[in-house]
Design an enzyme around this catalytic site. Structure first.
Site, PDB file in Angstrom:
ATOM      1  CG  HIS A   1      -1.860  -1.256   0.944  1.00  0.00           C
ATOM      2  ND1 HIS A   1      -2.217  -1.972   1.991  1.00  0.00           N
ATOM      3  CD2 HIS A   1      -2.876  -1.397  -0.125  1.00  0.00           C
ATOM      4  CE1 HIS A   1      -3.214  -2.655   1.773  1.00  0.00           C
ATOM      5  NE2 HIS A   1      -3.447  -2.554   0.711  1.00  0.00           N
TER       6      HIS A   1
ATOM      7  CD  GLU B   1      -0.546   0.088   4.862  1.00  0.00           C
ATOM      8  OE1 GLU B   1      -2.127   0.438   4.703  1.00  0.00           O
ATOM      9  OE2 GLU B   1      -0.189  -0.892   4.660  1.00  0.00           O
TER      10      GLU B   1
ATOM     11  CG  HIS C   1       0.299  -4.162   4.913  1.00  0.00           C
ATOM     12  ND1 HIS C   1      -0.659  -3.686   4.051  1.00  0.00           N
ATOM     13  CD2 HIS C   1       0.894  -5.422   4.626  1.00  0.00           C
ATOM     14  CE1 HIS C   1      -0.556  -4.524   3.113  1.00  0.00           C
ATOM     15  NE2 HIS C   1       0.246  -5.922   3.099  1.00  0.00           N
TER      16      HIS C   1
ATOM     17  CD  GLU D   1      -1.907  -3.904   9.006  1.00  0.00           C
ATOM     18  OE1 GLU D   1      -1.533  -2.690   8.768  1.00  0.00           O
ATOM     19  OE2 GLU D   1      -2.441  -4.614   7.984  1.00  0.00           O
TER      20      GLU D   1
END
Ligand SMILES: *[C@@H]1O[C@H](CO)[C@@H](O)[C@H](O)[C@H]1NC(C)=O
Ligand SMILES: *[C@@H]1O[C@H](CO)[C@@H](O)[C@H](O)[C@H]1NC(C)=O
Ligand SMILES: [Zn+2]
Length: 473
Positions: free
Chosen positions: A66, A69, A209, A301
């Site tokens: 992404h 990110e 991410h 994450e």
């Protein structure tokens, strides 16, 4: 922001410089290009860069899928520099990792999205803006969705029939329960990664991410697509938990209760979660890895701030531990003349029926397994099956289990999961897939051509007509 903008331009040159400092253990290669033509550059570390060594596990790390990110991208650049310099300094742990593992690092899977996000800078960055690639596709929704087949493979024939109808209906009306098997447009970045996955025997992967502080693992698509949060484990739940735990436990704050959390708190789960239980989505990269290769991918994450300023960038703690995470068995499947057998299946009773591992080019394989007693079976078309009962003790990280298979007369078999069309990646040009395919579809005089796009036969195999409108833009 100044620093970040500079990094956009020089990412690839940093990677090349790093590889040049460590040419005996490193090299760079491109797996393809972004929509705007930027190279998707990988830096590789291995005692024999550029080749697969028999029985040596291969790992990949992916950042910046992404565009907004960015922390993963930075961490992976640092990691590459760290691996090179520590190896040169004689760090024994790092040398051992590189001597026994082939590591592939793709710091930016979405350089176009990154460039836009970086030009807007830290303060202006929203949660979802600049996440997509230059075609406005979310790359983590863009992979072929094989999971619906997986779920339905368990059910009775009546249900299978209903399922086929559903697929058909989805393609016509976009309004059925099941999600699409193939995205309408495959982004060149997605395509490049699919091809990369197919051409290396990766066993473990992490996709980095930002936006939360948690490790999630497949499946990402809920077992019942209409349920947005539903615990949907793979048959390899235990191995995935183990992978996720290794990363989370090595991270300084991932599993702490007192850490500032973004939205949901995963501290009471030790910082790990099943993907679909968090939120369900189709077309994700990790589900694709699991269902279409031997690779087990977790999604990391890294923190709440998707675009942290330089000062906030914290250590890559957890990452270097993750490089040593393979635990289970490995070995070679051979015939009676000591030749390795390619694409033999390795199944584990209780797991294997649903998810077999296949051997690489030279017959070598790796199977993630937790300690304990297992029944492992090797099989290959044209050979007799061999099963072994093995005991993997706690104190052994990777046990060696070889198989010798005897030739037998070939029996035709129908494998529901085998999708030979995917072998046609080579001929598939993501940059003008539709033009090319529509040209192919009808000949000069309007007659039907025999050469179809790579996903075409997939539908014929399921016994339904392929959606011709997918060929037109
Ligand atoms: C790694 O391999 C290199 C080259 O073979 C060797 O010189 C070095 O001692 C090895 N390091 C470790 C820790 O095994
Ligand atoms: C974290 O908090 C949860 C709920 O508030 C609690 O159940 C759990 O035991 C705590 N974990 C630790 C490690 O303190
Ligand atoms: Zn993301």
């Amino acid at each position: 922001m100044q620093v970040i903008l500079t990094v956009v331009k020089i990412l690839n040159s940093i990677l090349k410089k790093t590889a040049a400092k460590c040419p005996h253990i490193s090299q760079t290669y491109s797996i393809g290009r972004s929509v705007e033509g930027k190279d998707l550059l990988v830096i590789e570390f291995s005692d024999n860069p550029g080749q697969h060594d028999l029985l040596e596990p291969e790992i990949k790390l992916i950042g910046n899928m992404h565009g907004n990110e960015v922390l993963g991208r930075q961490l992976l650049i640092y990691l590459a520099q760290y691996l090179c310099s520590e190896y040169l300094l004689g760090n024994e742990r790092i040398q051992t990792i590189i001597n026994t593992t082939r590591i592939h690092i793709l710091p930016s899977m979405n350089p176009d999205g990154y460039e836009i996000a970086a030009s807007e800078g830290h303060e202006y960055n929203g949660w979802t803006s600049d996440r997509a690639n230059a075609q406005n596709l979310d790359l983590n929704r863009n992979f072929p969705d094989l999971i619906s087949i997986f779920y339905n493979r368990r059910q009775e024939s009546i249900e299978k029939l209903l399922h086929l109808l559903e697929i058909f209906c989805t393609f016509i009306t976009h309004n059925c329960m099941l999600t699409h098997f193939f995205p309408q447009v495959v982004a060149p970045e997605t395509y490049a990664v699919m091809k990369w996955i197919r051409s290396n025997p990766f066993i473990i992967s992490a996709s980095l991410h930002g936006g939360e502080l948690v490790i999630s693992y497949p499946f990402d698509l809920s077992r019942r697509p209409q349920e947005e949060r539903m615990y949907s484990p793979t048959p390899d739940e235990q191995s995935f938990r183990q992978l996720a735990r290794t990363y989370a436990d090595a991270h300084p704050t991932m599993s702490n209760n007192d850490t500032e959390r973004c939205g949901a708190s995963f501290a009471n789960k030790g910082g790990i979660t099943n993907g679909a239980q968090w939120y369900s989505f189709a077309g994700g990269m990790s589900d694709f890895n699991y269902l279409h290769s031997n690779c087990y991918e977790i999604t990391v994450e890294l923190g709440c701030d998707k675009f942290p300023s330089e000062e906030d960038t914290f250590l890559y703690s957890g990452l270097s531990n993750y490089l040593q995470v393979h635990r289970g068995i490995k070995g070679i499947v051979k015939d009676e003349h000591e030749n390795g057998i390619k694409e033999a299946t390795i199944s584990v009773r209780g797991i294997g029926m649903r998810h077999d591992i296949t051997t690489a080019e030279d017959g070598d394989y790796w199977r993630l397994l937790n300690p304990g007693v297992h029944i492992v079976t090797a099989a290959a078309s044209g050979y007799s099956k061999v099963s072994k009962r093995i005991n993997l003790p706690r104190n052994i990280q990777v046990g060696r289990v070889d198989f010798v298979l005897k030739k037998v007369p070939r029996e035709p078999s129908l494998d529901y999961f085998n999708i030979p069309e995917l072998d046609n990646y080579e001929r598939f040009d993501p940059f003008n897939q539709f033009e090319q395919n529509s040209r192919r579809e009808l000949g000069e005089n309007g007659e039907e051509r025999t050469e179809k796009p790579w996903w075409w036969a997939y539908f014929s195999q399921l016994g339904i007509s392929a959606p011709t409108w997918l060929l037109k833009n």
